[in-house]
Motif scaffolding. Structure first.
Motif, PDB file in Angstrom:
ATOM      1  N   LEU A  27      61.693 -26.483  15.409  1.00 15.36           N
ATOM      2  CA  LEU A  27      61.480 -27.447  16.488  1.00 15.36           C
ATOM      3  C   LEU A  27      62.280 -28.720  16.207  1.00 15.36           C
ATOM      4  CD1 LEU A  27      57.636 -26.909  16.765  1.00 15.36           C
ATOM      5  CD2 LEU A  27      59.305 -26.272  18.528  1.00 15.36           C
ATOM      6  N   ALA A  28      62.264 -29.168  14.961  1.00 14.87           N
ATOM      7  CA  ALA A  28      62.998 -30.374  14.579  1.00 14.87           C
ATOM      8  C   ALA A  28      64.496 -30.197  14.808  1.00 14.87           C
ATOM      9  CB  ALA A  28      62.715 -30.725  13.122  1.00 14.87           C
ATOM     10  N   LEU A  29      65.033 -29.036  14.470  1.00 13.41           N
ATOM     11  CA  LEU A  29      66.464 -28.792  14.701  1.00 13.41           C
ATOM     12  C   LEU A  29      66.816 -28.965  16.174  1.00 13.41           C
ATOM     13  CD1 LEU A  29      67.118 -25.685  12.407  1.00 13.41           C
ATOM     14  CD2 LEU A  29      68.079 -27.990  12.133  1.00 13.41           C
ATOM     15  N   CYS A  30      65.969 -28.492  17.056  1.00 15.51           N
ATOM     16  CA  CYS A  30      66.221 -28.630  18.497  1.00 15.51           C
ATOM     17  C   CYS A  30      66.225 -30.097  18.911  1.00 15.51           C
ATOM     18  CB  CYS A  30      65.182 -27.850  19.298  1.00 15.51           C
ATOM     19  SG  CYS A  30      65.308 -26.060  19.111  1.00 15.51           S
ATOM     20  N   ILE A  31      65.269 -30.851  18.432  1.00 14.37           N
ATOM     21  CA  ILE A  31      65.180 -32.270  18.776  1.00 14.37           C
ATOM     22  C   ILE A  31      66.390 -33.033  18.244  1.00 14.37           C
ATOM     23  CG2 ILE A  31      63.869 -34.395  18.355  1.00 14.37           C
ATOM     24  CD1 ILE A  31      61.363 -32.560  18.369  1.00 14.37           C
TER      25      ILE A  31
END
Length: 180
Positions: free
Chosen positions: A91-95
């Protein structure tokens, strides 16, 4: 009676997720009929598709919500996805603007971005999701792509919109990277 049940449900939801649901209470207090419709929205937005495709759904709802908001609604989506077992690091990579590195979550994220923008890569991403998880996963990702935007847009329309903020994933805070 119905309004009282709706208010109680909203307050429970808000407490469980540490979320400011004042706009939801406003809707219920303004119109019980509208409150019932608001209460039904999760039947649409929370359809995650077949077992094993939850990462695709989470990425799609995250991208859609980010398109509409970069504050409390996105934080809620992150918290709920992590609660469902979606890896926080993906999720962090997407953000952070690195969705191509985020596996299934990134696939859903890129799908939603493409669906929202009607981008040329949409057909390829749709085919990839269907090949990996089936047509039902495409339906779930499409619902998520459309549905994530509902709450932030509604909040702004009602005058309850919030400004952007850094997001929290576990103990880590990250800023949103907007793609050009």
């Amino acid at each position: 009676m119905i309004a009282r049940l709706l208010r109680r449900s909203v307050r429970r939801f808000a407490a469980r997720h540490d979320y400011d649901a004042s706009y939801m209470l406003h809707v219920v207090d303004t119109s019980t009929s509208a409150g019932v419709r608001l209460a039904a929205l999760p039947f649409f937005t929370q359809f995650t598709g077949p077992r094993g495709s939850g990462g695709v759904w989470a990425g799609a709802v995250l991208a859609s919500t980010l398109e509409g908001d970069c504050g409390p609604c996105v934080q809620l989506v992150l918290d709920m996805a992590i609660e469902k077992g979606v890896p926080a690091d993906l999720l962090a990579l997407c953000i952070e603007g690195r969705a191509k590195e985020a596996g299934e979550v990134g696939l859903g994220f890129r799908f939603a971005e493409a669906a929202i923008a009607d981008a040329p890569e949409l057909d390829t991403l749709r085919a990839e999701i269907e090949a990996r998880h089936g047509a039902e996963a495409v339906v779930a990702a499409s619902f998520a792509s459309a549905g994530g935007r509902i709450y932030p847009v509604m909040k702004r329309g009602l005058g309850f919109g919030k400004s952007c903020r850094r997001l929290r994933i576990g103990e880590r805070e990250i800023g949103v990277v907007r793609q050009a």
